[in-house]
Design an enzyme around this catalytic site. Structure first.
Site, PDB file in Angstrom:
ATOM      1  N   SER A   1      66.327  15.143 -26.187  1.00 45.73           N
ATOM      2  CA  SER A   1      66.027  14.188 -25.308  1.00 45.73           C
ATOM      3  C   SER A   1      67.441  13.583 -24.607  1.00 45.73           C
ATOM      4  O   SER A   1      67.209  12.830 -23.928  1.00 45.73           O
ATOM      5  CB  SER A   1      65.362  13.015 -25.935  1.00 45.73           C
ATOM      6  OG  SER A   1      63.984  13.504 -26.358  1.00 45.73           O
TER       7      SER A   1
ATOM      8  N   LYS B   1      71.600   7.291 -24.941  1.00 46.92           N
ATOM      9  CA  LYS B   1      70.493   7.983 -25.116  1.00 46.92           C
ATOM     10  C   LYS B   1      70.596   8.838 -26.259  1.00 46.92           C
ATOM     11  O   LYS B   1      71.688   9.449 -26.612  1.00 46.92           O
ATOM     12  CB  LYS B   1      70.424   9.239 -23.840  1.00 46.92           C
ATOM     13  CG  LYS B   1      69.061   9.752 -23.835  1.00 46.92           C
ATOM     14  CD  LYS B   1      67.878   8.848 -23.647  1.00 46.92           C
ATOM     15  CE  LYS B   1      66.615   9.525 -24.026  1.00 46.92           C
ATOM     16  NZ  LYS B   1      66.296   9.627 -25.588  1.00 46.92           N
TER      17      LYS B   1
ATOM     18  N   GLY C   1      68.800  11.895 -28.948  1.00 51.91           N
ATOM     19  CA  GLY C   1      67.758  13.141 -29.128  1.00 51.91           C
ATOM     20  C   GLY C   1      68.015  13.949 -30.308  1.00 51.91           C
ATOM     21  O   GLY C   1      68.835  13.662 -31.172  1.00 51.91           O
TER      22      GLY C   1
END
Length: 268
Positions: A67, A205, A207
């Site tokens: 992600s 971010k 993931g």
């Protein structure tokens, strides 16, 4: 353009000579305490001081972006007009998924922050394979090639990227140096800002993915921390056996590494 971007990315390593690289093996204990193994790197943009644990993994190993690819997927969606702005809603398709936050209508901003895979899969389908491939080539993003479905290639291991390449990407994003309109880069950065505290701002971010054969998990957190309006860029990449709660462990590792290096205390 793509050759220029590659050179910019490599500058981070080239500029980190023996005088400003600190290999901090004391950070290994943080990974061990959380049942993980991996690498953590942090770049002080002002002094160019580079601190890293497990330099070999940081520099030489490539992993599926999972992600964290939402950064690029989102930028391409905004640049092409597939995503009109960060308020654009994509309706929930009605399918129940394990993450409750995904089971509703979401706009870009909220979908990014809850890492809603279905939203960004739809964005990728609307972008299309050819356009997506052109942008991956332009950015020289990781291994670059789309070898599987347009809505899974960043999740299934067919696309990979090294931690040092992730560092280059977030640094260029911070300074609006990626080949996207400034307004689009600013939209993604707004969505990445997860903690806005008096002493610091933390943008990132996450993931995560899992090897279906071994059950072993792999996770990322990529981003930057700002103190006194000064950015420090970081990349965390780690893996763990299936019994470890990697969602919690990766954040614990990040916060512990930052704390050990003196961050989040208002002293930087």
């Amino acid at each position: 353009m793509k050759y220029v971007l590659v050179l910019i990315s490599l500058v981070i390593l080239w500029s980190c000579n023996s005088n400003n690289v600190i290999e901090d093996n004391s950070l290994k204990s943080i990974f061990d305490q959380n049942g993980t193994q991996g690498t953590f790197a942090l770049l002080d943009n002002g002094s160019n001081k580079f601190t890293v644990y497990n330099l070999k993994r940081y520099r030489d190993s490539a992993f599926t972006p999972a992600s964290t690819f939402k950064i690029v997927n989102g930028l391409i969606g905004l640049q092409t007009g597939v995503v009109e702005n960060d308020s654009m809603v994509i309706k929930w398709d009605g399918l129940q998924r394990p993450a409750a936050d995904w089971n509703r209508d979401l706009n870009f901003y909220n979908a990014f922050r809850v890492s809603a895979v279905p939203y960004f899969q739809e964005v990728a389908r609307r972008i299309g394979r050819d356009t997506m491939q052109r942008w991956l080539d332009t950015l020289a993003y990781g291994s670059k090639k789309i070898k599987s479905r347009i809505d899974t290639f960043w999740l299934d291991g067919s696309l990979t990227i090294r931690p040092d390449e992730q560092m280059g990407l977030v640094k260029r994003l911070y300074f609006n140096q990626l080949p996207f309109h400034k307004v689009n880069q600013e939209s993604v950065k707004r969505a990445m800002l997860m903690e806005d505290q008096p002493a610091y701002k933390l943008s990132y971010k996450t993931g995560m993915t899992q090897d279906p054969k071994t059950g072993r998990q792999m996770g990322w957190i990529v981003g930057y921390i700002e103190e006194n309006r000064h950015p420090f860029f970081f990349v965390l990449n780690l893996d763990a056996p299936a019994q470890v709660d990697l969602q919690k462990a990766r954040m614990a590792v990040l916060k512990s590494c930052l704390d050990k290096l003196g961050f989040m205390k208002g002293k930087k």
